[in-house]
Enzyme design. Structure first.
Site, PDB file in Angstrom:
ATOM      1  N   TYR A 190     -16.455  17.497 -14.389  1.00 37.09           N
ATOM      2  CA  TYR A 190     -16.851  16.082 -14.477  1.00 37.09           C
ATOM      3  C   TYR A 190     -17.892  15.770 -13.383  1.00 37.09           C
ATOM      4  O   TYR A 190     -17.748  16.226 -12.247  1.00 37.09           O
ATOM      5  CB  TYR A 190     -15.586  15.226 -14.297  1.00 37.09           C
TER       6      TYR A 190
ATOM      7  N   ASP B  57      -7.363  19.199 -13.860  1.00 35.84           N
ATOM      8  CA  ASP B  57      -7.694  17.846 -14.305  1.00 35.84           C
ATOM      9  C   ASP B  57      -7.347  17.780 -15.793  1.00 35.84           C
ATOM     10  O   ASP B  57      -8.034  18.366 -16.630  1.00 35.84           O
ATOM     11  CB  ASP B  57      -9.184  17.582 -14.052  1.00 35.84           C
TER      12      ASP B  57
ATOM     13  N   ARG C 249       0.850  -1.197   0.000  1.00 34.42           N
ATOM     14  CA  ARG C 249       0.000   0.000   0.000  1.00 34.42           C
ATOM     15  C   ARG C 249       0.878   1.236   0.000  1.00 34.42           C
ATOM     16  O   ARG C 249       0.611   2.233  -0.665  1.00 34.42           O
ATOM     17  CB  ARG C 249      -0.969  -0.004   1.194  1.00 34.42           C
TER      18      ARG C 249
HETATM   19  C1  PLP Z   1     -13.360   9.816 -15.847  1.00 36.36           C
HETATM   20  C2  PLP Z   1     -12.961  11.133 -15.305  1.00 36.36           C
HETATM   21  C3  PLP Z   1     -12.683  11.301 -13.947  1.00 36.36           C
HETATM   22  C4  PLP Z   1     -12.836  10.185 -12.937  1.00 36.36           C
HETATM   23  O1  PLP Z   1     -11.940   9.164 -13.170  1.00 36.36           O
HETATM   24  P1  PLP Z   1     -12.222   7.616 -12.802  1.00 36.36           P
HETATM   25  O2  PLP Z   1     -11.004   6.946 -13.278  1.00 36.36           O
HETATM   26  O3  PLP Z   1     -13.475   7.227 -13.538  1.00 36.36           O
HETATM   27  O4  PLP Z   1     -12.422   7.548 -11.340  1.00 36.36           O
HETATM   28  C5  PLP Z   1     -12.266  12.548 -13.516  1.00 36.36           C
HETATM   29  N1  PLP Z   1     -12.153  13.582 -14.370  1.00 36.36           N
HETATM   30  C6  PLP Z   1     -12.429  13.459 -15.687  1.00 36.36           C
HETATM   31  C7  PLP Z   1     -12.281  14.644 -16.581  1.00 36.36           C
HETATM   32  C8  PLP Z   1     -12.845  12.237 -16.198  1.00 36.36           C
HETATM   33  O5  PLP Z   1     -13.134  12.118 -17.504  1.00 36.36           O
END
Ligand code: PLP
Length: 385
Positions: A102, A174, A50
């Protein structure tokens, strides 16, 4: 490797030294939970999986190199990485985020962390006056996505980072949609980059994962503390799959971008289509910013089919090259209807006000031949009319 390489080279080699003992080219899947110690407390760099695992280390090194960052941390999902960013905050802190983030990000902000006395303002992050108005002395985080989903709005990372820093807040980007091949937020002033590895970095729709990358050693140490304490860490097998994916990120992205550009132009000229949302089109409201901030315009686009909710549903049901599914970023083309799927929970009036019309269709443009995509969509349009 500690020399400076271009991203095409780092994608294949960063964190990927052949195994010293056997010469094995690829990082092994270190499928183990614990490690022998030479004496009590004398581990050889790993003590429990972990906390750290060699396959994960190689992935984290690789991802940091791709983003031009010093430190990478991998998580079991994109939401696991987003959760870890929120762990850095304290009750009473305030967050400013885009109003089109998102859906899972919106959910964890409002349905999990508002319970812990964090507060959130969702604003149009293309409007810097709106962002400035939302910033407060207790704002600790500005959360940015670019391009956004599903209307592909492009946000100015350097401008928003500067605004966040005026308030001593962190700017987190992001970067899932653009990937580091097209856009490197740390170079533009962001403090942390967040990823869903599930999408383009994994690239084959066969793994769920997340990552955070930063240049700040203190932030990385805190991120590492929460990564180990919360335990949303990826399995060695998942790390291996993502490493396998990142090697081909540059060539895949080139084809995704090429196909999306061609498809956007074709849709833009099509009489059955009222509008196309793609940052590569000159008609896109932030086209110039996108051209400056990104090396190319990505593989995601949306368009407005000129018809009812039911007719647009027929389009997404009738395609064969495009599979009807949520998610994005894999080699295969996917199609979805936000009003009936990803954004169905939003009340209709609110949805329409946000530009998410009944006929809106989002596609993740894959790396098949673009002529087959056009033929496929044409047949689906014909079936819907
Ligand atoms: C899919 C997505 C997430 C979340 O990711 P997961 O791997 O599904 O948990 C976060 N931000 C964006 C822009 C995404 O497309």
């Amino acid at each position: 490797m500690d020399e400076e390489f271009r991203i095409e080279t780092d994608a294949i080699h960063a964190g990927q030294e052949p195994d010293e003992e056997t010469g094995a080219l690829m990082t092994p899947i270190y499928a183990n939970s614990t490690y022998e110690q030479d004496g009590p407390g004398e581990d050889r760099g790993y003590e429990y999986s972990r906390t750290g695992n060699p396959t994960r280390t190689d992935l984290e090194t690789n991802l940091a190199a791709l983003e031009g960052g010093e430190f990478g941390r991998a998580f079991a999902s994109g939401m696991g990485s987003i959760n870890t960013v929120l762990n850095l905050l304290e009750s009473g802190d305030h967050v400013v985020a885009g109003d089109d983030v998102y859906g899972g990000t919106h959910r964890i902000f409002t349905q999990v962390y508002e319970e812990y006395d964090l507060s959130f303002d969702f604003v149009d992050t293309t409007d810097h006056d709106a962002v400035r108005d939302a910033l407060r002395p207790e704002t600790e985080l500005v959360w940015v996505e670019t391009p956004t989903n599903p209307l592909m709005q492009v946000n100015d990372v350097s401008g928003l980072s500067a605004l966040a820093h005026d308030y001593d807040a962190l700017c987190v980007v992001d970067n899932t949609f653009a990937t580091p091949y097209l856009q490197r937020p740390l170079e533009l002033g962001a403090d942390i980059v967040s990823h869903s590895l599930t999408k383009y970095l994994g690239g084959h729709s066969d793994v769920v994962g997340g990552a955070l990358v930063t240049n700040d050693p203190d932030l990385d140490e805190r991120i590492g503390f929460y990564q180990n304490s919360v335990g949303a860490t990826p399995s060695p097998f998942d790390c291996f799959l993502v490493l396998r994916g990142t090697k081909t990120l540059p060539v895949r992205m080139d084809r995704h971008c090429h196909n999306a550009r061609e498809l956007a132009a074709w849709l833009d000229d099509h009489e059955a289509v009222a509008d196309v949302y793609y940052p590569g089109l000159e008609s896109h409201p932030q086209h110039e910013l996108a051209a400056e901030q990104m090396d190319d315009f990505g593989g995601m686009l949306s368009f407005e089919f000129d018809g009812s909710l039911e007719q647009a549903s027929t389009v997404v049901e009738e395609t064969d090259v495009f599979t009807l599914a949520e998610s994005l970023g894999g080699v295969e083309s996917l199609i979805e209807q936000p009003a009936a799927m990803t954004h169905a929970a939003i009340p209709r009036e609110e949805r329409l006000a946000a530009g998410l019309t009944d006929g809106l269709i989002r596609v993740s443009v894959g790396i098949e031949h673009v002529d087959d995509m056009k033929r496929d969509l044409q047949a689906a349009f014909d079936a819907a009319q």
